[in-house]
Design a protein around this motif. Sequence first.
Motif, short mmCIF file in Angstrom:
data_model
loop_
_atom_site.label_atom_id
_atom_site.label_comp_id
_atom_site.label_asym_id
_atom_site.label_seq_id
_atom_site.Cartn_x
_atom_site.Cartn_y
_atom_site.Cartn_z
N ASN A 186 0.61 -1.16 -0.13
CA ASN A 186 0.08 -0.19 0.08
C ASN A 186 0.79 1.13 0.00
O ASN A 186 0.22 2.22 -0.31
CB ASN A 186 -1.04 -0.03 1.23
CG ASN A 186 -2.12 -0.96 1.12
OD1 ASN A 186 -2.98 -0.66 0.23
ND2 ASN A 186 -1.95 -2.18 1.92
N LYS A 187 2.00 1.33 0.58
CA LYS A 187 2.92 2.32 0.66
C LYS A 187 3.95 2.46 -0.62
O LYS A 187 4.40 3.60 -0.64
CB LYS A 187 3.50 2.56 1.97
CG LYS A 187 2.60 2.63 3.20
CD LYS A 187 3.26 2.52 4.50
CE LYS A 187 2.42 2.97 5.47
NZ LYS A 187 3.00 2.58 7.01
N VAL A 188 4.11 1.40 -1.23
CA VAL A 188 5.31 1.35 -2.29
C VAL A 188 4.83 0.83 -3.48
O VAL A 188 4.73 1.53 -4.39
CB VAL A 188 6.66 0.68 -1.66
CG1 VAL A 188 7.64 0.56 -2.80
CG2 VAL A 188 7.08 1.00 -0.49
N LEU A 189 4.35 -0.26 -3.28
CA LEU A 189 3.96 -1.12 -4.77
C LEU A 189 2.88 -0.43 -5.53
O LEU A 189 2.74 0.06 -6.62
CB LEU A 189 3.68 -2.38 -4.41
CG LEU A 189 3.36 -3.46 -5.57
CD1 LEU A 189 4.65 -3.34 -6.45
CD2 LEU A 189 3.06 -4.90 -5.41
N LEU A 190 1.62 -0.24 -4.84
CA LEU A 190 0.43 0.49 -5.31
C LEU A 190 0.77 1.99 -5.88
O LEU A 190 0.40 2.26 -7.13
CB LEU A 190 -0.74 0.54 -4.71
CG LEU A 190 -1.36 -0.97 -4.40
CD1 LEU A 190 -2.39 -0.97 -3.40
CD2 LEU A 190 -1.47 -1.79 -5.64
N PRO A 191 1.39 2.70 -5.23
CA PRO A 191 1.63 4.03 -5.73
C PRO A 191 2.91 4.00 -6.82
O PRO A 191 2.58 5.05 -7.72
CB PRO A 191 2.21 4.77 -4.34
CG PRO A 191 1.72 4.09 -3.25
CD PRO A 191 1.64 2.71 -3.64
N LEU A 192 3.70 3.14 -6.79
CA LEU A 192 4.58 3.14 -7.78
C LEU A 192 3.93 2.59 -8.94
O LEU A 192 4.19 3.29 -10.22
CB LEU A 192 5.80 2.05 -7.44
CG LEU A 192 6.81 2.15 -8.45
CD1 LEU A 192 7.41 3.29 -8.78
CD2 LEU A 192 7.78 1.01 -7.92
N THR A 193 3.03 1.67 -8.98
CA THR A 193 2.39 1.19 -10.14
C THR A 193 1.46 2.21 -10.82
O THR A 193 1.44 2.37 -12.02
CB THR A 193 1.25 -0.08 -9.71
OG1 THR A 193 2.23 -1.02 -9.18
CG2 THR A 193 0.58 -0.45 -10.75
N GLN A 194 0.74 3.14 -9.90
CA GLN A 194 0.18 4.15 -10.59
C GLN A 194 0.94 5.28 -10.92
O GLN A 194 0.58 5.73 -12.15
CB GLN A 194 -0.93 4.64 -9.27
CG GLN A 194 -1.79 5.71 -9.84
CD GLN A 194 -2.90 5.57 -10.72
OE1 GLN A 194 -3.53 4.34 -10.60
NE2 GLN A 194 -3.01 6.10 -12.03
N SER A 195 2.15 5.39 -10.58
CA SER A 195 2.85 6.57 -11.18
C SER A 195 3.46 6.19 -12.39
O SER A 195 3.38 7.02 -13.45
CB SER A 195 4.27 6.81 -10.05
OG SER A 195 3.79 7.26 -8.93
N VAL A 196 3.93 4.77 -12.47
CA VAL A 196 4.36 4.35 -13.88
C VAL A 196 3.08 4.30 -14.87
O VAL A 196 3.40 4.80 -15.99
CB VAL A 196 4.78 2.93 -13.68
CG1 VAL A 196 5.00 2.24 -15.06
CG2 VAL A 196 6.11 2.94 -12.85
#
Length: 459
Positions: A281-291
């Motif tokens: 929730n703090k790294v993977l999902l935000p990074l996925t959305q950013s990409v």
Amino acid sequence: MTTINNALSGALAAQLALNTTSQNVANVMTAGYTRQGVLLSAMFLNRSNAINPGDGVAVPSLIRFSDGYKNHQMWNAGSSLGQYSTAQPYLTQLEQVMGDDTANINAGLDNFFGALDAASVEPTSSPLREQVISAADALAQRFNNLRQLLATQRQSVYQQRTAVVAQINEMTGNIATLNDKISAAASTGALPSGLIDERDRQIDQLSGLVGLQVIDQPDGSRNVALRGGQPLVVGSMASTLAIQANPNGSQGLKLTFARESFTLANGNLGGNLGGLDDFENKVLLPLTQSVADMASGMASQVNAQLAAGYAMDGSAGAPLFTFDPTSTNAMLGIRSGAIAQDLAFSSSPTEPGNSANLLVLIDLKNQPVVVSSLGSTLFGDAYTQLVGKLGTDSQQNQASLKTAETVRNQAEESWKSTSGVNSDEEATNLIQYQQMYQANMKVIAVANQLFDATLAMFG
């Protein structure tokens, strides 16, 4: 006879002490073993005689050298260690892939804008235009590869979470069973030290999977709950933890105890579950959305600028990129049927060699793009900032992991100082209890000699 009885009680107490010491020495290398000792108490059964020195020694119980505070310290440290150690492999893999020159998106962006820049020398050159399409396709593939890695990591998180939940259910069941056995043994006056050790080992392993609250009960059992207070074990009853699928495709946790069910909120879970939750929730999902934001921004800005220009035949510019946010392996792609002549580099339908629109395309890397975890940033800087943020997250986790390892090691050493077997101390005990046994046997021998002498006087 009093002398013999006193000495006999002393010899029996020494023998029990030797047995206890031998058990400690035998388990000097046994993980989680709690050392034991004897509690000696002087006996005064006949108090009506003012000159009676006493009636020997008794062993009312064995002592189990355990400190509840140190146990809780060790379990709390285990939860922190489990939390940070779970996330680090995922963070390390992301760092390696996103920082690799052959896979990172920055290199693809440089190649794409470099191909556009090369085409500006001769905008009508078919080979240079083909190079632009090839570079665009390679850039799209880099986005897709990263998107696929992030999707694979999320599936790994789901699989690991499922495995952790199964382990938690197994351990809570074991703890409940041990609670029942310990309570039954305690009701008979026995000291079930081995059962308690096994229960503590189970709790310790469970603490690495999820953060715990452990509460001792008068009957010898231990109630175990999550940090939020939801019960995992109460006496001989264990709860059941299950994965539930949310409407958005994410995983949730449901705890069932007796006839009550609790939906566990994200955050503050601790242990492996907490580490997986924090990473997702703090790294993977935000990074996925950013990409995805970067890919969407690339597609929309390039396509919008191409639509403002004209192709080689004077027709209106057609899109170059396609964007599908639902796809994990084809999020960004090249429009089917796109050819070099379709690239709208010209700003005039009658001037194929005009490169005005192409120059605007080249400048897109200096234009702002909105990325969810970064806000508005220059397109050429967005990926670098994402990699930097990931590196910061990884470094913070590594620092927390090192701290957790240190705290856990210190907690284990503190536990061993009270509960662990000390070979030197046990060797001293062996000598002392051996001397105690021999001394009491000597007393019995002397008493027998005195008794025989007394009988001879009347013989």
